[in-house]
Design a protein around this motif. Structure first.
Motif: not given
Length: 389
Positions: A204-206
């Motif tokens: 989920r980490s941009r």
């Protein structure tokens, strides 16, 4: 650290030889650019497996054991590649095995070097060692095949290097289960403890995905140029096999020297600005190599492009080290390294397919496009504080 350097030298030795050997592999199996590009697909599949499993392997087996397992797997792949030149499918499987092992080693080395006090400098040296291996191997490969030695026997040199690499890793890492924690680490987000939690947070980490895509474009440009430049020089610039291999080697030498000597300048400018400046220079040089139909110009510009783009990998890794909590590093670096290395398979494959239809001249415009896309992607990376070292 010496063990990591040896491991990355071996990786560079293996990767740098591919471009020099491609014309001989094509001739041996009587296949075209598109068909021989299946080797890149096989390597890509190995990276995909590593992206999914490297972090989990490190947590369950321990850091040191994961490194040792990956080196043994790489040894098996090199034995496969050196043992025959009859079955192209078996060679593809060998590339898959080596690719899976290399991506795992790369992610483990990146995690380790991100914990050091001066990660930009030491990561640059690490990847500079990779460049030295990639610089030397095309020359050795060309000398061997030009003297009538079957191309597959070049991979016996990989086997020979694999053994001391494993021995050094055994001495350095056999008792290391996990990397030491640092007192100033960022805490992981709530609910991200455990394997599934950290993997989910990573996905989920941009910053992780932005940097992973940046690396895929960067490695794609690097390997498209390094992998196909020999064929380009032979077909478009009408150079000799020895001259073509020297152009490939000069590119990797530029990578190696830049990674070793440019980090202090990067720290002075700031990593973000440095990458933008180097990208502008690389695009200009690549356009000169493309539009000026002179072999010497292509050779010089190719070497200087290697210098210009040399520190991009280290810049991305050190940025991730500052943007991503330590609890996520194993999964984050495995994902970034594997997706990044997938570019070394995907984009050379695209170049191979286009070359079959349009001609090998498409190498240069493809690299220019990849460099431009890197610039867009780099601007999307979240800003981080300037490192003082």
């Amino acid at each position: 650290m010496l063990s990591a350097f040896m491991t990355l030298f071996l990786a560079g030795w293996n990767g740098g030889s591919t471009g020099a050997l491609l014309p001989y592999i094509e001739a041996n199996y009587k296949i075209n650019y598109a068909r021989v590009s299946v080797l890149f697909v096989s390597t890509f599949l190995g990276y995909v497996v590593a992206a999914v499993g490297a972090g989990t392997l490190s947590r369950r087996a321990g850091y040191g054991h994961a490194m040792l397992i990956s080196l043994l797997v790489e040894l098996a792949g090199n034995i496969i590649n050196s043992s025959q030149q009859v079955n192209f499918g078996l060679m593809c499987f060998g590339f898959f095995v080596v690719g899976m092992a290399f991506a795992t080693q790369l992610s483990l080395c990146n995690v380790y070097f991100a914990t050091l006090n001066k990660p930009l400098m030491y990561t640059g040296i690490l990847h500079g060692i990779y460049g030295l291996g990639a610089f030397a191997s095309p020359q050795v490969a060309t000398v061997m095949v030009s003297r009538g030695i079957p191309y597959n026997l070049f991979y016996t040199t990989n086997v020979g290097l694999n053994i001391p690499a494993f021995a050094l890793a055994w001495l350095a890492f056999r008792n290391l289960h996990a990397l030491p924690q640092q007192p100033n680490e960022r805490a992981p987000a709530e609910g991200t403890s455990g394997t599934s939690g950290t993997l989910g947070a990573t996905l989920r980490s941009r910053p992780v995905w932005t940097l992973a895509i940046f690396l895929m474009l960067y490695v794609g440009a690097e390997e498209s140029l390094g992998g196909w430049i020999v064929s380009y020089i032979l077909e478009v610039r009408k150079g000799s096999p020895e001259g073509a291999s020297w152009v490939a080697s000069s590119f990797y030498l530029g990578l190696a020297l830049g990674r070793i000597f440019l980090p202090p300048l990067n720290m002075l400018m700031g990593e973000r600005i440095a990458v933008i400046v180097y990208l502008a220079l690389a695009i200009a040089l690549e356009c000169v190599a493309w539009f000026v139909p002179v072999l010497a110009s292509t050779a010089v510009c190719t070497a200087l492009v290697g210098v210009a783009i040399s520190t991009f990998y280290a810049a991305a890794i050190t940025s991730a080290g500052k943007l991503v909590p330590r609890a996520m590093h194993a999964d984050a670096f495995a994902l970034m390294s594997s997706i990044g290395q997938s570019g070394s398979a995907f984009w050379p494959l695209i170049v191979g397919i286009m070359s079959t239809k349009k001609g090998i001249w498409v190498v240069e415009p493809t690299v220019v496009a990849l460099l431009g896309a890197q610039g867009v992607c780099w601007l999307l990376v979240p800003r981080v504080g300037r490192r003082v070292e």
